[in-house]
Write an enzyme that holds these catalytic residues in place. Structure first.
Site, short mmCIF file in Angstrom:
data_model
loop_
_atom_site.label_atom_id
_atom_site.label_comp_id
_atom_site.label_asym_id
_atom_site.label_seq_id
_atom_site.Cartn_x
_atom_site.Cartn_y
_atom_site.Cartn_z
N ASP A 35 40.84 -23.64 94.78
CA ASP A 35 40.19 -21.85 94.37
C ASP A 35 40.36 -22.12 92.88
O ASP A 35 41.78 -20.56 93.55
CB ASP A 35 39.71 -21.45 96.12
CG ASP A 35 39.05 -22.32 96.23
OD1 ASP A 35 37.70 -23.11 96.20
OD2 ASP A 35 39.64 -22.59 97.91
N MET A 37 39.89 -18.39 90.68
CA MET A 37 38.50 -16.93 91.24
C MET A 37 39.23 -15.90 90.22
O MET A 37 40.69 -16.37 90.03
CB MET A 37 38.86 -16.37 92.44
CG MET A 37 38.93 -17.17 93.65
SD MET A 37 38.79 -16.54 95.06
CE MET A 37 38.55 -18.16 96.69
N ASP A 173 32.40 -26.27 102.09
CA ASP A 173 33.81 -25.30 102.11
C ASP A 173 32.62 -23.61 102.54
O ASP A 173 32.23 -22.92 102.15
CB ASP A 173 33.65 -24.91 100.73
CG ASP A 173 34.72 -23.52 100.40
OD1 ASP A 173 35.27 -23.13 101.26
OD2 ASP A 173 35.42 -23.38 98.92
#
Length: 212
Positions: A35, A37, A173
Protein backbone atom coordinates in the site's frame (compact mmCIF):
# COMPACT_ATOMS: atom_id res chain seq x y z
CA UNK A 1 -12.09 -21.16 -7.80
CA UNK A 2 -9.65 -20.96 -4.87
CA UNK A 3 -9.10 -17.43 -3.64
CA UNK A 4 -5.67 -15.81 -3.59
CA UNK A 5 -4.43 -14.28 -0.36
CA UNK A 6 -2.52 -11.00 -0.55
CA UNK A 7 -1.17 -10.02 2.87
CA UNK A 8 -0.78 -6.26 3.19
CA UNK A 9 2.59 -5.27 4.60
CA UNK A 10 0.92 -2.12 5.94
CA UNK A 11 0.28 -4.28 9.01
CA UNK A 12 3.80 -5.76 9.13
CA UNK A 13 6.66 -4.72 11.40
CA UNK A 14 8.26 -1.85 9.46
CA UNK A 15 11.53 -2.30 11.33
CA UNK A 16 12.05 -5.69 9.67
CA UNK A 17 10.10 -5.57 6.43
CA UNK A 18 12.41 -7.87 4.48
CA UNK A 19 12.06 -10.56 7.11
CA UNK A 20 8.29 -10.07 7.21
CA UNK A 21 8.01 -10.45 3.43
CA UNK A 22 10.02 -13.68 3.56
CA UNK A 23 7.80 -14.93 6.37
CA UNK A 24 4.49 -14.38 4.57
CA UNK A 25 5.99 -15.90 1.42
CA UNK A 26 6.89 -19.04 3.37
CA UNK A 27 3.46 -19.00 5.04
CA UNK A 28 1.67 -19.34 1.69
CA UNK A 29 0.89 -15.81 0.48
CA UNK A 30 -0.03 -15.63 -3.20
CA UNK A 31 0.61 -11.90 -3.65
CA UNK A 32 2.50 -9.38 -1.54
CA UNK A 33 0.22 -6.34 -1.26
CA UNK A 34 2.08 -3.03 -0.95
CA UNK A 35 0.00 0.00 0.00
CA UNK A 36 1.61 3.20 -1.23
CA UNK A 37 0.17 6.31 0.46
CA UNK A 38 1.15 9.94 -0.06
CA UNK A 39 -0.44 11.90 2.78
CA UNK A 40 -2.45 13.81 0.15
CA UNK A 41 -4.81 11.44 -1.63
CA UNK A 42 -5.11 9.54 1.66
CA UNK A 43 -4.28 10.73 5.19
CA UNK A 44 -1.19 8.59 5.72
CA UNK A 45 2.38 8.14 4.44
CA UNK A 46 3.95 4.76 3.71
CA UNK A 47 6.29 3.42 1.03
CA UNK A 48 8.04 4.74 -2.06
CA UNK A 49 9.73 3.03 -5.02
CA UNK A 50 13.00 2.59 -3.11
CA UNK A 51 11.25 0.43 -0.50
CA UNK A 52 9.68 -1.72 -3.23
CA UNK A 53 13.11 -2.10 -4.86
CA UNK A 54 14.71 -3.03 -1.53
CA UNK A 55 12.06 -5.70 -0.87
CA UNK A 56 12.17 -7.24 -4.36
CA UNK A 57 15.13 -9.59 -3.67
CA UNK A 58 13.33 -11.08 -0.65
CA UNK A 59 10.65 -12.96 -2.62
CA UNK A 60 9.66 -14.13 -6.09
CA UNK A 61 5.96 -13.71 -5.27
CA UNK A 62 3.82 -11.19 -7.14
CA UNK A 63 4.24 -7.62 -5.91
CA UNK A 64 0.71 -6.21 -5.92
CA UNK A 65 1.36 -2.47 -5.62
CA UNK A 66 -1.61 -0.26 -4.77
CA UNK A 67 -0.91 3.41 -5.51
CA UNK A 68 -3.01 5.65 -3.27
CA UNK A 69 -1.31 8.78 -4.56
CA UNK A 70 -2.29 11.87 -6.52
CA UNK A 71 -1.01 12.73 -9.07
CA UNK A 72 -0.21 9.14 -9.99
CA UNK A 73 1.09 9.21 -13.58
CA UNK A 74 4.54 10.71 -12.79
CA UNK A 75 5.36 7.80 -10.46
CA UNK A 76 4.14 4.78 -12.42
CA UNK A 77 7.43 4.20 -14.25
CA UNK A 78 9.44 4.36 -11.01
CA UNK A 79 7.27 1.70 -9.38
CA UNK A 80 7.49 -0.49 -12.49
CA UNK A 81 11.29 -0.22 -12.50
CA UNK A 82 11.39 -1.02 -8.77
CA UNK A 83 9.91 -4.47 -9.41
CA UNK A 84 6.13 -4.14 -9.18
CA UNK A 85 4.20 -6.89 -10.99
CA UNK A 86 0.71 -5.39 -10.70
CA UNK A 87 0.27 -1.63 -10.47
CA UNK A 88 -3.14 -0.41 -9.36
CA UNK A 89 -4.21 3.22 -9.62
CA UNK A 90 -7.29 4.87 -8.18
CA UNK A 91 -9.98 5.97 -10.62
CA UNK A 92 -10.45 9.02 -8.38
CA UNK A 93 -6.77 10.03 -8.60
CA UNK A 94 -6.48 10.56 -12.35
CA UNK A 95 -8.40 12.50 -14.97
CA UNK A 96 -7.11 10.17 -17.66
CA UNK A 97 -7.65 6.63 -16.42
CA UNK A 98 -7.35 5.08 -19.88
CA UNK A 99 -3.96 6.75 -20.40
CA UNK A 100 -2.68 5.61 -16.99
CA UNK A 101 -3.63 2.01 -17.69
CA UNK A 102 -2.02 2.15 -21.12
CA UNK A 103 1.19 3.40 -19.49
CA UNK A 104 1.26 0.58 -16.96
CA UNK A 105 0.85 -2.05 -19.66
CA UNK A 106 3.42 -0.37 -21.92
CA UNK A 107 5.94 -0.92 -19.11
CA UNK A 108 5.22 -4.65 -19.11
CA UNK A 109 3.20 -4.67 -15.90
CA UNK A 110 -0.36 -5.78 -15.16
CA UNK A 111 -2.80 -2.91 -14.75
CA UNK A 112 -5.35 -2.49 -12.00
CA UNK A 113 -7.88 0.15 -11.02
CA UNK A 114 -9.15 0.75 -7.50
CA UNK A 115 -12.58 2.07 -6.52
CA UNK A 116 -13.28 3.83 -3.23
CA UNK A 117 -16.45 2.86 -1.33
CA UNK A 118 -18.51 5.74 -2.79
CA UNK A 119 -17.24 5.30 -6.37
CA UNK A 120 -19.65 3.43 -8.68
CA UNK A 121 -18.42 0.47 -10.68
CA UNK A 122 -19.57 2.16 -13.90
CA UNK A 123 -16.30 4.15 -14.08
CA UNK A 124 -14.47 1.05 -15.34
CA UNK A 125 -16.97 0.16 -18.07
CA UNK A 126 -14.96 1.74 -20.87
CA UNK A 127 -11.51 0.51 -19.76
CA UNK A 128 -12.24 -3.17 -19.22
CA UNK A 129 -10.08 -4.13 -22.19
CA UNK A 130 -7.07 -2.53 -20.48
CA UNK A 131 -7.55 -4.10 -17.06
CA UNK A 132 -6.08 -7.15 -15.36
CA UNK A 133 -7.47 -6.40 -11.90
CA UNK A 134 -10.19 -4.35 -10.21
CA UNK A 135 -9.62 -3.53 -6.54
CA UNK A 136 -12.77 -2.85 -4.54
CA UNK A 137 -12.05 -0.82 -1.42
CA UNK A 138 -14.28 -2.12 1.35
CA UNK A 139 -13.02 0.54 3.77
CA UNK A 140 -12.08 4.16 3.19
CA UNK A 141 -8.39 4.04 2.22
CA UNK A 142 -5.64 5.38 4.43
CA UNK A 143 -5.41 3.14 7.47
CA UNK A 144 -5.43 -0.54 8.36
CA UNK A 145 -7.65 -2.21 10.93
CA UNK A 146 -10.99 -0.77 9.77
CA UNK A 147 -14.32 -2.60 9.60
CA UNK A 148 -15.70 -3.99 6.33
CA UNK A 149 -18.35 -1.83 4.60
CA UNK A 150 -21.19 -4.27 3.67
CA UNK A 151 -22.27 -2.40 0.51
CA UNK A 152 -19.02 -3.56 -1.09
CA UNK A 153 -20.61 -7.00 -1.55
CA UNK A 154 -23.19 -5.68 -4.03
CA UNK A 155 -20.48 -3.77 -5.89
CA UNK A 156 -18.38 -6.93 -6.20
CA UNK A 157 -21.35 -8.86 -7.59
CA UNK A 158 -22.15 -6.12 -10.11
CA UNK A 159 -18.53 -6.00 -11.24
CA UNK A 160 -18.46 -9.76 -11.67
CA UNK A 161 -21.44 -9.54 -14.01
CA UNK A 162 -19.90 -6.61 -15.89
CA UNK A 163 -16.60 -8.45 -16.38
CA UNK A 164 -18.25 -11.55 -17.80
CA UNK A 165 -15.65 -13.96 -19.16
CA UNK A 166 -12.84 -11.40 -19.37
CA UNK A 167 -9.64 -12.47 -17.54
CA UNK A 168 -9.92 -9.73 -14.90
CA UNK A 169 -9.45 -10.51 -11.21
CA UNK A 170 -11.57 -8.81 -8.55
CA UNK A 171 -9.60 -7.95 -5.45
CA UNK A 172 -11.05 -6.74 -2.14
CA UNK A 173 -9.19 -4.64 0.40
CA UNK A 174 -10.41 -3.60 3.83
CA UNK A 175 -11.81 -5.37 6.86
CA UNK A 176 -11.28 -8.86 5.43
CA UNK A 177 -11.46 -11.51 8.18
CA UNK A 178 -11.90 -15.26 8.46
CA UNK A 179 -15.53 -14.55 9.42
CA UNK A 180 -16.51 -12.64 6.26
CA UNK A 181 -14.31 -14.15 3.54
CA UNK A 182 -17.02 -16.64 2.60
CA UNK A 183 -19.55 -14.00 1.57
CA UNK A 184 -16.85 -11.88 -0.08
CA UNK A 185 -15.73 -14.81 -2.23
CA UNK A 186 -19.34 -15.81 -2.95
CA UNK A 187 -19.98 -12.30 -4.31
CA UNK A 188 -17.22 -12.84 -6.87
CA UNK A 189 -13.90 -11.78 -5.33
CA UNK A 190 -10.82 -13.80 -6.25
CA UNK A 191 -8.03 -11.95 -4.43
CA UNK A 192 -8.33 -11.01 -0.76
CA UNK A 193 -6.09 -8.37 0.78
CA UNK A 194 -5.61 -8.96 4.49
CA UNK A 195 -3.47 -6.97 6.88
CA UNK A 196 -4.56 -7.36 10.47
CA UNK A 197 -6.06 -10.78 9.77
CA UNK A 198 -2.63 -12.13 8.71
CA UNK A 199 -0.28 -10.21 11.00
CA UNK A 200 -2.40 -10.29 14.17
CA UNK A 201 -0.42 -13.25 15.55
CA UNK A 202 3.05 -14.57 14.69
CA UNK A 203 1.57 -17.74 13.18
CA UNK A 204 1.14 -16.31 9.67
CA UNK A 205 0.67 -19.75 8.12
CA UNK A 206 -2.36 -20.53 10.29
CA UNK A 207 -3.81 -17.08 9.73
CA UNK A 208 -3.55 -17.43 5.95
CA UNK A 209 -4.96 -20.95 6.12
CA UNK A 210 -7.94 -19.67 8.15
CA UNK A 211 -8.72 -17.14 5.41
CA UNK A 212 -8.59 -19.86 2.76
Amino acid sequence: MPVKIAPSILSADFARLGEEVRAIDAAGADYIHIDVMDGHFVPNLTFGPLVVKALRPHTAKVFDVHLMIEPVEPYIAAFAEAGSDIITVHAEATRHLDRSLQLIRSLGRKAGVSLNPATPESVVEYVLDKLDLILVMSVNPGFGGQSFIPSALDKIARLRRMIGDRPIEIEVDGGVTAENVGEIAAAGAQVLVAGSAVFRTPDYRSNIAALR
